[in-house]
Design a protein around this motif. Sequence first.
Motif, PDB file in Angstrom:
ATOM      1  N   ALA A 186       0.830  -1.207   0.000  1.00 49.68           N
ATOM      2  CA  ALA A 186       0.000   0.000   0.000  1.00 49.68           C
ATOM      3  C   ALA A 186       0.862   1.254   0.000  1.00 49.68           C
ATOM      4  O   ALA A 186       0.541   2.255  -0.656  1.00 49.68           O
ATOM      5  N   LEU A 187       1.968   1.202   0.741  1.00 53.84           N
ATOM      6  CA  LEU A 187       2.893   2.337   0.748  1.00 53.84           C
ATOM      7  C   LEU A 187       3.493   2.551  -0.637  1.00 53.84           C
ATOM      8  O   LEU A 187       3.641   3.699  -1.088  1.00 53.84           O
ATOM      9  N   ALA A 188       3.814   1.459  -1.332  1.00 55.30           N
ATOM     10  CA  ALA A 188       4.407   1.569  -2.666  1.00 55.30           C
ATOM     11  C   ALA A 188       3.472   2.272  -3.642  1.00 55.30           C
ATOM     12  O   ALA A 188       3.928   2.926  -4.578  1.00 55.30           O
ATOM     13  N   GLU A 189       2.181   2.169  -3.418  1.00 56.91           N
ATOM     14  CA  GLU A 189       1.220   2.828  -4.315  1.00 56.91           C
ATOM     15  C   GLU A 189       1.236   4.339  -4.149  1.00 56.91           C
ATOM     16  O   GLU A 189       1.038   5.081  -5.117  1.00 56.91           O
ATOM     17  N   VAL A 190       1.462   4.822  -2.934  1.00 62.46           N
ATOM     18  CA  VAL A 190       1.406   6.272  -2.686  1.00 62.46           C
ATOM     19  C   VAL A 190       2.784   6.905  -2.590  1.00 62.46           C
ATOM     20  O   VAL A 190       2.929   8.125  -2.748  1.00 62.46           O
ATOM     21  N   ASP A 191       3.801   6.093  -2.296  1.00 60.10           N
ATOM     22  CA  ASP A 191       5.155   6.638  -2.142  1.00 60.10           C
ATOM     23  C   ASP A 191       6.167   5.570  -2.562  1.00 60.10           C
ATOM     24  O   ASP A 191       6.846   4.974  -1.729  1.00 60.10           O
ATOM     25  N   PRO A 192       6.281   5.318  -3.872  1.00 61.67           N
ATOM     26  CA  PRO A 192       7.205   4.264  -4.327  1.00 61.67           C
ATOM     27  C   PRO A 192       8.653   4.509  -3.941  1.00 61.67           C
ATOM     28  O   PRO A 192       9.416   3.569  -3.716  1.00 61.67           O
ATOM     29  N   GLU A 193       9.040   5.778  -3.830  1.00 59.40           N
ATOM     30  CA  GLU A 193      10.425   6.088  -3.451  1.00 59.40           C
ATOM     31  C   GLU A 193      10.720   5.605  -2.038  1.00 59.40           C
ATOM     32  O   GLU A 193      11.755   4.977  -1.779  1.00 59.40           O
ATOM     33  N   ALA A 194       9.807   5.874  -1.103  1.00 58.13           N
ATOM     34  CA  ALA A 194      10.010   5.414   0.270  1.00 58.13           C
ATOM     35  C   ALA A 194       9.928   3.889   0.347  1.00 58.13           C
ATOM     36  O   ALA A 194      10.713   3.260   1.063  1.00 58.13           O
ATOM     37  N   ALA A 195       8.984   3.297  -0.376  1.00 55.70           N
ATOM     38  CA  ALA A 195       8.829   1.845  -0.339  1.00 55.70           C
ATOM     39  C   ALA A 195      10.075   1.137  -0.864  1.00 55.70           C
ATOM     40  O   ALA A 195      10.430   0.046  -0.386  1.00 55.70           O
ATOM     41  N   ALA A 196      10.759   1.738  -1.827  1.00 53.17           N
ATOM     42  CA  ALA A 196      11.979   1.131  -2.361  1.00 53.17           C
ATOM     43  C   ALA A 196      13.094   1.138  -1.325  1.00 53.17           C
ATOM     44  O   ALA A 196      13.975   0.273  -1.345  1.00 53.17           O
TER      45      ALA A 196
END
Length: 318
Positions: free
Chosen positions: A145-155
Amino acid sequence: MPADTRPPAIALMGPTASGKTALALAWAQRHGGEIVSVDSALVYRGLEIGAAKPGAEERARVPHHLLDLRDPWQTYSAAEFAEDARAAIADIVARGRLPILAGGTGLYFRALLQGLSPMPPADPATRAGIAAEAQARGWPALHAALAEVDPEAAARIGSTDPQRIQRALEVYRLSGRPISAWQRAAAPPRLPCRVLKLAIAPDDRADLHGRIEHRLDAMLAAGFLDEVRALRALPQLRAHPRPLELPAIRAVGYRQAWEHLDGAGSAAEFRDRAIFATRQLAKRQYTWLRGERDLRWFDPARDGQRLQRALDAFLGTR
């Protein structure tokens, strides 16, 4: 790109007991330097032996900055450190001296060199909601879910890192802005010097563990427990309802000594718990160091000549 003509500064990072203090002293004497402490325990008055604070003889040899700024019942933030450190560095540079930033508190280095994000503070209700979702769906699902809104942080954040996933989602839900955007906006004012970042860290963890044990035994022989007894006798700490929650008393070694003097375990058990806590601190410091950019690693026992060459090249000396 034009050459960076700012005067030099050295950042000596590394895990606890790796030898940063001795190296900083030697370099300061050799190169006309002054030491800026980057250590969250050394800011507190009364934390001397157990914090390995430089003594009067060392301070007479080399000027030290950011020691003894607060009493042990007070607090001191990373933002306050960054402001105080910038002022100290500017003063050192203005006098034509070499700033040597030495310590192991990663948050302090980050606040000074990278800045702290003025993002929304923690919100208990939002955190509780995220924790409930994680219990129902699992942290990997919340990472997705985080990757959907903030892919940079999720990476950057692993799918099994609940604390950072929770914080990133919390910031987004409170502000509608990804945490990565907050972090990019946190660039600090440019330092008045160019910084060489060095990690002083033994390759062999067994070597570091031996140094930790040896240093703790030396501290005990020097009267560490008497130092903690004197802290416990201070009226402000005697009157405090939860002294073990104070940042100064939470410092590694001090918390274990305080609990031992409260009757928790024998002297041998206290020593074991203090060593274990110090090793855990070193492990966290290694983890933080591995995430630092532009950081050059050196083993203090094996890389002395290579380390000296790196310093000479940076300073333009032979």
